[in-house]
Design a protein around this motif. Structure first.
Motif: not given
Length: 308
Positions: A19-20, A224-226, A304-308
Motif C-alpha cells: 500500500a505504501l 485505509q481504515h487508519r 507522516t505528511p500525506g498519509f491521510a
C-alpha cells in the motif's frame, strides 16, 4: 491450513508495504513512503524487496524529506554484512552533509544495531553540531534537532557517560514540553465543548470484524481504515482515539439493548470509552508512539505528511 499469528502479521506487513509503494506514486512523499515500505518488507522478511524499495528511495531523494533514502540504504547494507558498500554511502553523507535530521539518526541506529555504540554516538554528535549549533538554541519538542538530542541523551546514558551541556539542553526542552503538556491538559479539562471520540480498530480486531460484520467497512483495507481515522481526528478540536474490540462493543450493545450493526451504536461505544477515560488524547507528539499501536513514531507512521 492453520494460519498462525506470525503468518497473519507477515501478511499484514506485506499489505502495508504494498500500500505504501502504491501511495508513493501519488502522495507527493515518495521517498518517505518508500523508506517506510522498506521497513514493512523488513518485518515481513522480504529483504530483496526491502532493498528494492530503498534503492528507489535513493533515486528520488532530494534531501528535503522527513526520512533519508541514502542513509536508510546504508543502514540496510551495514546490517546485512555489506560493510564496505555501507561505509561508501556513509562517507558520502559525511562529505556532502544532509538537510535531513533523520539521516544522522539513521546512521547512528545502524551502528547501534551492529553493537558499535561509539561510532553511533559520533554520528549523533555530527548531526547535533549541524542542527543545534548553540547551547542556547531556541528549540521545542518536535523541532529539527530535538530527535538527535533525544537519541544522543539515551545513548550517553546507556554508555554511563556524565552529563554535558547538550544533555542539559535536552533536559530543559523535555521539562518545557512537560509543562506545556500539563497546561494543554488543564485547558482541555476546563473546556466546555464535547470531546469527540473517534473509533479505531487495531489490525487483528479489524480482521475479526471484517469476517463477522463485513457490512461495517465494505471494501476497506486496514491501512485505509487508519487513513479514515486520521482524517476524522484532524477535523475536530481536541479529539480522542477510542480503541475498539469486537467483544467489548458487542457487550456494550447487549447491556444497553442497542443494535450491534448500527453505526450509531459504534459512535455511542466510542463516546462512552472517552467518558470513562479509556481513550487516548490526540495528537501524540511527533516523536511519540503512534496512536494506531504500530510502535512506530507518530511522525513516521500515521503522522507522516500525506498519509491521510
Amino acid at each position: 491450513m492453520t494460519v498462525t499469528s506470525t503468518d497473519a502479521q507477515r501478511r499484514l506487513h506485506i499489505e502495508y508495504a504494498e500500500a505504501l509503494e502504491a501511495d508513493a506514486e501519488t502522495s507527493g512523499e515518495k521517498c518517505n513512503d518508500l523508506v517506510e515500505a522498506a521497513d514493512y518488507w523488513h518485518f515481513a522478511g522480504e529483504h530483496q524487496r526491502e532493498e528494492r524499495a530503498l534503492l528507489a528511495a535513493v533515486e528520488v531523494d532530494d534531501d528535503n524529506n522527513v526520512l533519508n533514502g541514502p542513509a536508510a540504504h546504508a543502514k540496510f547494507l551495514l546490517t546485512h554484512g555489506r560493510r564496505s558498500e555501507a561505509e561508501q554511502r556513509f562517507a558520502r553523507l559525511l562529505r556532502e552533509g544532509s538537510n535531513c535530521e533523520w539521516a544522522y539518526v539513521t546512521a547512528s541506529l545502524a551502528y547501534q544495531l551492529i553493537d558499535e555504540p561509539q561510532e553511533a554516538l559520533r554520528w549523533l554528535n555530527i548531526g547535533v553540531n549541524r542542527f543545534v549549533p548553540r547551547l542556547d538554541a531556541e528549540l521545542e519538542m518536535g523541532d529539527v534537532g530535538f530527535e538527535l538530542l533525544r537519541q544522543r541523551n539515551l545513548l550517553r546514558r546507556e554508555l554511563d557517560l556524565p552529563k554535558d551541556g547538550l544533555d542539559d539542553v535536552f533536559d530543559r526542552l523535555t521539562e518545557h514540553g512537560r509543562r506545556i503538556g500539563e497546561q494543554i491538559k488543564d485547558i482541555k479539562s476546563h473546556s466546555e465543548h464535547t470531546t469527540i471520540a473517534v473509533l479505531y480498530w487495531p489490525a487483528e480486531e479489524f480482521a475479526k470484524l471484517r469476517r463477522e460484520h463485513p457490512s461495517w467497512y465494505p471494501d476497506t483495507t486496514h491501512r485505509q481504515h487508519r487513513q479514515q481515522v486520521q482524517r476524522a481526528l484532524q477535523q475536530h478540536p481536541g479529539p480522542v482515539v477510542a480503541t475498539g474490540s469486537v467483544a467489548a462493543l458487542v457487550g456494550f450493545a447487549v447491556a444497553r439493548g442497542l443494535p450491534v450493526d448500527e453505526q450509531s451504536t459504534r459512535s455511542k461505544f466510542a463516546t462512552e470509552a472517552a467518558r470513562l477515560g479509556r481513550a487516548a488524547d490526540w495528537p501524540p507528539g511527533r516523536n511519540d508512539a503512534c496512536w494506531c499501536g504500530s510502535t512506530r513514531k507518530y511522525k513516521k507512521c500515521c503522522g507522516t505528511p500525506g498519509f491521510a
